[in-house]
Motif scaffolding. Structure first.
Motif, PDB file in Angstrom:
ATOM      1  N   LYS A   1      -5.432 -10.743  39.397  1.00 35.89           N
ATOM      2  CA  LYS A   1      -6.475 -10.100  38.600  1.00 35.89           C
ATOM      3  C   LYS A   1      -6.690 -10.895  37.312  1.00 35.89           C
ATOM      4  N   ILE A   2      -7.666 -10.483  36.538  1.00 37.50           N
ATOM      5  CA  ILE A   2      -7.951 -11.149  35.266  1.00 37.50           C
ATOM      6  C   ILE A   2      -6.720 -11.085  34.368  1.00 37.50           C
ATOM      7  N   TRP A   3      -6.419 -12.202  33.716  1.00 38.42           N
ATOM      8  CA  TRP A   3      -5.240 -12.300  32.844  1.00 38.42           C
ATOM      9  C   TRP A   3      -5.671 -12.931  31.529  1.00 38.42           C
ATOM     10  N   ILE A   4      -5.265 -12.353  30.422  1.00 40.50           N
ATOM     11  CA  ILE A   4      -5.545 -12.897  29.089  1.00 40.50           C
ATOM     12  C   ILE A   4      -4.243 -12.976  28.328  1.00 40.50           C
ATOM     13  N   GLY A   5      -3.916 -14.137  27.804  1.00 41.09           N
ATOM     14  CA  GLY A   5      -2.673 -14.283  27.059  1.00 41.09           C
ATOM     15  C   GLY A   5      -2.418 -15.723  26.664  1.00 41.09           C
ATOM     16  N   GLU A   6      -1.242 -15.945  26.054  1.00 41.08           N
ATOM     17  CA  GLU A   6      -0.840 -17.281  25.608  1.00 41.08           C
ATOM     18  C   GLU A   6       0.187 -17.861  26.573  1.00 41.08           C
ATOM     19  N   PHE A   7       0.154 -19.193  26.701  1.00 38.92           N
ATOM     20  CA  PHE A   7       1.149 -19.870  27.537  1.00 38.92           C
ATOM     21  C   PHE A   7       1.187 -21.347  27.157  1.00 38.92           C
ATOM     22  N   TYR A   8       2.246 -22.021  27.609  1.00 38.19           N
ATOM     23  CA  TYR A   8       2.380 -23.466  27.446  1.00 38.19           C
ATOM     24  C   TYR A   8       1.976 -24.144  28.759  1.00 38.19           C
ATOM     25  N   GLY A   9       1.283 -25.250  28.653  1.00 44.00           N
ATOM     26  CA  GLY A   9       0.880 -25.981  29.843  1.00 44.00           C
ATOM     27  C   GLY A   9       0.966 -27.476  29.631  1.00 44.00           C
ATOM     28  N   GLN A  10       1.432 -28.177  30.651  1.00 41.99           N
ATOM     29  CA  GLN A  10       1.475 -29.634  30.606  1.00 41.99           C
ATOM     30  C   GLN A  10       0.228 -30.181  31.296  1.00 41.99           C
TER      31      GLN A  10
ATOM     32  N   ARG B   1      -6.455 -29.678  33.948  1.00 40.05           N
ATOM     33  CA  ARG B   1      -5.545 -29.136  34.957  1.00 40.05           C
ATOM     34  C   ARG B   1      -4.168 -29.069  34.315  1.00 40.05           C
ATOM     35  N   LEU B   2      -3.587 -27.864  34.283  1.00 40.88           N
ATOM     36  CA  LEU B   2      -2.338 -27.635  33.566  1.00 40.88           C
ATOM     37  C   LEU B   2      -1.241 -27.164  34.517  1.00 40.88           C
ATOM     38  N   ALA B   3      -0.043 -27.680  34.315  1.00 38.48           N
ATOM     39  CA  ALA B   3       1.150 -27.172  34.992  1.00 38.48           C
ATOM     40  C   ALA B   3       1.821 -26.176  34.059  1.00 38.48           C
ATOM     41  N   THR B   4       1.997 -24.946  34.515  1.00 41.65           N
ATOM     42  CA  THR B   4       2.491 -23.884  33.639  1.00 41.65           C
ATOM     43  C   THR B   4       4.010 -23.798  33.591  1.00 41.65           C
ATOM     44  N   GLY B   5       4.713 -24.435  34.526  1.00 47.28           N
ATOM     45  CA  GLY B   5       6.172 -24.380  34.505  1.00 47.28           C
ATOM     46  C   GLY B   5       6.705 -23.182  35.277  1.00 47.28           C
TER      47      GLY B   5
ATOM     48  N   SER C   1       8.982 -21.065  34.448  1.00 47.34           N
ATOM     49  CA  SER C   1       9.348 -19.892  33.652  1.00 47.34           C
ATOM     50  C   SER C   1       8.157 -18.975  33.385  1.00 47.34           C
ATOM     51  N   SER C   2       6.946 -19.436  33.676  1.00 50.68           N
ATOM     52  CA  SER C   2       5.761 -18.646  33.388  1.00 50.68           C
ATOM     53  C   SER C   2       5.476 -17.663  34.519  1.00 50.68           C
ATOM     54  N   ASP C   3       4.834 -16.539  34.179  1.00 50.32           N
ATOM     55  CA  ASP C   3       4.401 -15.574  35.187  1.00 50.32           C
ATOM     56  C   ASP C   3       3.101 -15.992  35.851  1.00 50.32           C
ATOM     57  N   LEU C   4       2.518 -17.081  35.381  1.00 52.24           N
ATOM     58  CA  LEU C   4       1.259 -17.565  35.930  1.00 52.24           C
ATOM     59  C   LEU C   4       1.514 -18.436  37.158  1.00 52.24           C
ATOM     60  N   PRO C   5       0.472 -18.706  37.943  1.00 52.28           N
ATOM     61  CA  PRO C   5       0.618 -19.679  39.032  1.00 52.28           C
ATOM     62  C   PRO C   5       1.057 -21.031  38.482  1.00 52.28           C
ATOM     63  N   PRO C   6       1.717 -21.848  39.292  1.00 54.26           N
ATOM     64  CA  PRO C   6       2.224 -23.140  38.800  1.00 54.26           C
ATOM     65  C   PRO C   6       1.152 -24.066  38.241  1.00 54.26           C
ATOM     66  N   PHE C   7      -0.071 -23.974  38.778  1.00 51.15           N
ATOM     67  CA  PHE C   7      -1.136 -24.864  38.314  1.00 51.15           C
ATOM     68  C   PHE C   7      -2.400 -24.039  38.054  1.00 51.15           C
ATOM     69  N   VAL C   8      -3.022 -24.275  36.900  1.00 49.97           N
ATOM     70  CA  VAL C   8      -4.258 -23.582  36.537  1.00 49.97           C
ATOM     71  C   VAL C   8      -5.254 -24.606  36.015  1.00 49.97           C
TER      72      VAL C   8
ATOM     73  N   GLY D   1       0.156 -35.633  30.580  1.00 48.37           N
ATOM     74  CA  GLY D   1       1.549 -35.693  30.161  1.00 48.37           C
ATOM     75  C   GLY D   1       1.829 -34.890  28.907  1.00 48.37           C
ATOM     76  N   ALA D   2       0.809 -34.608  28.094  1.00 43.37           N
ATOM     77  CA  ALA D   2       1.006 -33.829  26.873  1.00 43.37           C
ATOM     78  C   ALA D   2       1.208 -32.354  27.208  1.00 43.37           C
ATOM     79  N   ILE D   3       1.937 -31.645  26.342  1.00 41.13           N
ATOM     80  CA  ILE D   3       2.158 -30.210  26.492  1.00 41.13           C
ATOM     81  C   ILE D   3       1.424 -29.502  25.361  1.00 41.13           C
ATOM     82  N   ILE D   4       0.635 -28.502  25.720  1.00 43.29           N
ATOM     83  CA  ILE D   4      -0.156 -27.779  24.725  1.00 43.29           C
ATOM     84  C   ILE D   4       0.144 -26.290  24.808  1.00 43.29           C
TER      85      ILE D   4
END
Length: 709
Positions: free
Chosen positions: A108-117, A133-137, A139-146, A162-165
């Motif tokens: 479902k729709i998700w709104i929040g903060e997370f770290y992504g590579q 295209r971000l890899a969420t890691g 440890s995140s509750d999100l899908p691995p790639f968003v 390669g940067a993490i934001i």
């Protein structure tokens, strides 16, 4: 009785002998059908899913048994075994591929903060969007790639692979088709392992700079920016697309003109571009090595030139992002170079079949996409056309004046272009519901100009940029691109330049494809049965009826479609994306009007009641278009008087129309709807899709999220 049995057995033996003799005549063509069998297995999985493997296995086992019972060393035995193996191979290739790429998707729709590579960055300047295209890691509750869209103000130069934001975003599940037969982004996202898409909110923070960024991705971005700056205004976007494959800078108007004129294939890195690069390298290396006679006598110049061209093809493929069409073209080009180095025919149907088989083995999901179908259909058509006896006689070398040679070459090019358009138009109509009618004539000018003038000039410009003298070449390449754009706008503006058809039956498309394969891959007179099959498919495509009513999956947008192709929208403020999507599914290029202007429509601010005239009876439609509350008794009374109710809200159970109540509850299950009133048929967007893994994953994710709430 015995005489009857003998007659029947004699007929069977005669038929067996006829088939065996025919297959023996086609013995060189039989291997070409192996990738076709693999493709059939892939298509069977698409329509039935993994759960149908038992039935397919039994059918293939029956084929194998039939082959075993056939006479030893017979062609019938060989064909039966090959068909069984190929079909099973295709089915398990796509099933295995789907399993290996499987990743969780957002429910479902998700709104929040997370770290992504950051894994990839795409600059779509024509839409003022940066796509990450971000890899969420783990440890995140999100899908691995968003995948997240950024505005130019949100993007920073340090956002490299390669940067993490750290960011706040609004994410949604990958969207399925909005209307029946529409583009299924969820399928593409599944095989790209994208579990959610969305938009970044507010300011983004760089948490860690890229240490070892993707070198090719960085160079691609830098090269694109260099071309945009170096070329004349208005031509840099297409110039960059020709070299790096980055189409994000092309304006919407230019892109539409290229599509409508049949020149859009020039913008996608494929066989044309790889061939131009390889040809430039092959000729340049050959000429340079020939300048040294002592070296030319001691080495095989064609082999060295082919090796350097192959390395150039690999580097160009990596530089342009290594998309499947480019990889496919690179494989085919390397095979052609190997054939040239060995002194063999450079382009044959066996080479095309081998290239298709390689793609199906590694990327079987590509077969369902228009890129695979259009590119292989075009190449196969070129080979088949030039193998026809009368074409061979027309194009064979002869001692004649230069003018006649040029006229013969132009005539051959026009005939080949027309043949390609005849084959590609039904495929384009099936996928996009529109096709350009003058593409063959436009390509006669655009392809040689792109291959022999623009791309070599861009290559020379890049070489001379090393010493600061590339600007004249950039200017000349820009003039060539300006000429192609002028041609595109002129052709796309001609009367009847674009033909549009509504969604067609899948069997019609299948009949056309099978007919084209029969004609292209066989050499005996049986091949002409394929022409009849193609004609049957094309007639069914043309005769496909327009839907009378279209409803998007969210219920917000409804369109009425007349027999003549006039379109009226429930919400007149619908965006260009929705309008274009509805026009495609309706098979109409008419400007959409307001539903208030439709004959028989009575509208208020909250709803519309429309009387639609059918061949056998009239139909009454009620559609809501606001979220303002409506008293239950009033709604129930209104529903009782109409045949169809469409709403983007949950309607009470007391709302009982005479035929269908398409409210939010129903649309969540069916997706978008297409109504065919004369046959009382309703086609849904989610029809026959429950078995697909991306659909099952989305259902499972929604159920899991609901249980946690």
């Amino acid at each position: 009785m015995a005489a009857g049995d003998n007659g029947r057995h004699g007929t069977q033996r005669t038929l067996s002998v006829v088939i065996e003799n025919w297959l023996d005549c086609e013995r060189d063509q039989i291997p070409l059908w192996f990738p076709v069998g693999v493709g059939f297995g892939v298509a069977f999985w698409q329509f039935s899913g993994t759960s149908a493997w038992a039935g397919l296995a039994m059918a293939c086992a029956a084929l194998l048994i039939f082959g075993i019972l056939a006479p030893p060393y017979s062609r019938i035995r060989q064909l039966a075994r090959m068909a069984a193996i190929a079909i099973l191979l295709g089915f398990f290739l796509i099933a295995f591929r789907s399993h290996t790429v499987a990743e969780p998707v957002l429910g479902k729709i998700w709104i929040g903060e997370f770290y992504g590579q950051i894994e990839a960055v795409e600059n779509i300047s024509a839409r003022n969007v940066y796509r990450l295209r971000l890899a969420t890691g783990s440890s995140s509750d999100l899908p691995p790639f968003v995948r997240v869209n950024l505005t130019p103000e949100q993007y920073q130069d340090h956002f490299q692979p390669g940067a993490i934001i750290r960011l706040r975003a609004r994410l949604l599940p990958p969207a399925g088709p909005t209307l029946p037969g529409g583009y299924d982004f969820a399928r593409r996202a599944w095989f790209q392992q994208i579990g959610a898409t969305g938009t970044a909110l507010g300011e983004l923070q760089l948490f860690q700079k890229a240490e070892n960024g993707a070198w090719f991705a960085t160079q691609r971005t830098a090269l694109t920016e260099h071309i945009l700056v170096s070329m004349p205004q208005g031509s840099g976007a297409i110039g960059a697309a020709l070299v790096t494959g980055d189409q994000g800078h092309i304006s919407g108007a230019d892109a539409q003109a290229m599509r409508d004129s049949g020149l859009a294939h020039l913008l996608s890195i494929s066989g044309l571009h790889v061939t131009a690069v390889v040809g430039f390298i092959f000729i340049a290396v050959s000429r340079l090595l020939s300048l040294a006679p002592w070296l030319a006598l001691r080495i095989s110049i064609p082999v060295i030139a082919a090796a350097m061209a192959a390395l150039g093809a690999l580097g160009y493929t990596l530089l342009t992002g290594a998309e499947v069409p480019t990889i496919r073209s690179c494989i085919a080009t390397i095979l052609i170079l190997i054939a040239l180095a060995m002194g063999r025919d450079a382009l044959t149907l066996r080479l095309v079949a081998f290239g298709a088989l390689v793609v199906l083995i590694f990327w079987p999901e590509a077969m369902a996409g228009p890129s695979f179908q259009l590119s292989f259909a075009a190449v196969t058509t070129i080979v088949v056309v030039h193998d026809l006896p009368f074409v061979k006689r027309f194009t064979e070398r002869r001692d004649e004046r230069l003018f006649k040679k040029a006229a013969r070459a132009v005539g051959s090019l026009i005939f080949t272009g027309i043949a390609i358009e005849l084959v590609l138009t039904p495929i384009a109509l099936f996928h996009f519901h529109k096709a350009g009618l003058y593409g063959a004539l436009a390509n006669v000018l655009a392809i040689p100009m792109t291959t022999f003038i623009i791309m070599p000039l861009e290559a020379l410009a890049l070489v001379f940029d090393v010493i600061g003298l590339g600007q004249p070449f950039w200017w000349m390449a820009g003039q060539g691109i300006a000429a192609i754009l002028t041609l595109a706008y002129y052709v796309s503006g001609l009367p009847g330049a674009v033909t549009m058809l509504p969604a067609m039956p899948i069997w019609a498309f299948g009949a056309f494809i099978m007919g084209a394969l029969i004609f292209g891959l066989l050499t005996s007179h049986v091949r002409y049965c394929g022409v009849a099959l193609c004609a049957l498919g094309i007639i069914a495509m043309v005769m496909a009826p327009r839907p009378d009513i279209l409803v998007t999956g969210d219920g917000k947008h409804l369109a009425l479609v007349s027999v003549d192709g006039d379109v009226a929208l429930l919400r007149g403020k619908a965006g260009e994306f929705v309008r274009g999507m509805i026009s495609e599914k309706a098979g109409s290029d008419a400007e959409a009007t307001r539903i208030e202007d439709w004959l028989g429509a009575q509208c208020t601010a909250d709803n519309c009641i429309v009387t639609l005239k059918g061949e056998s009876r009239n139909w009454t439609l009620l559609a809501t278009r606001t979220r303002n509350p409506i008293p239950s008794m009033e709604m129930a009374a209104a529903c009782k008087r109409v045949d169809i109710v469409v709403s983007d809200r949950w309607l009470p159970k007391s709302c009982r129309p005479k035929w269908i109540k398409a409210d939010r509850r129903l649309l969540e299950q069916t997706g978008g709807l297409a109504f065919y009133l004369d046959t009382q048929r309703v086609v849904t967007a989610n029809e026959n899709s429950h078995h697909l893994p991306w659909v099952q994953a989305a259902h499972a994710a929604r159920a899991a999220q609901s249980s946690h709430q």
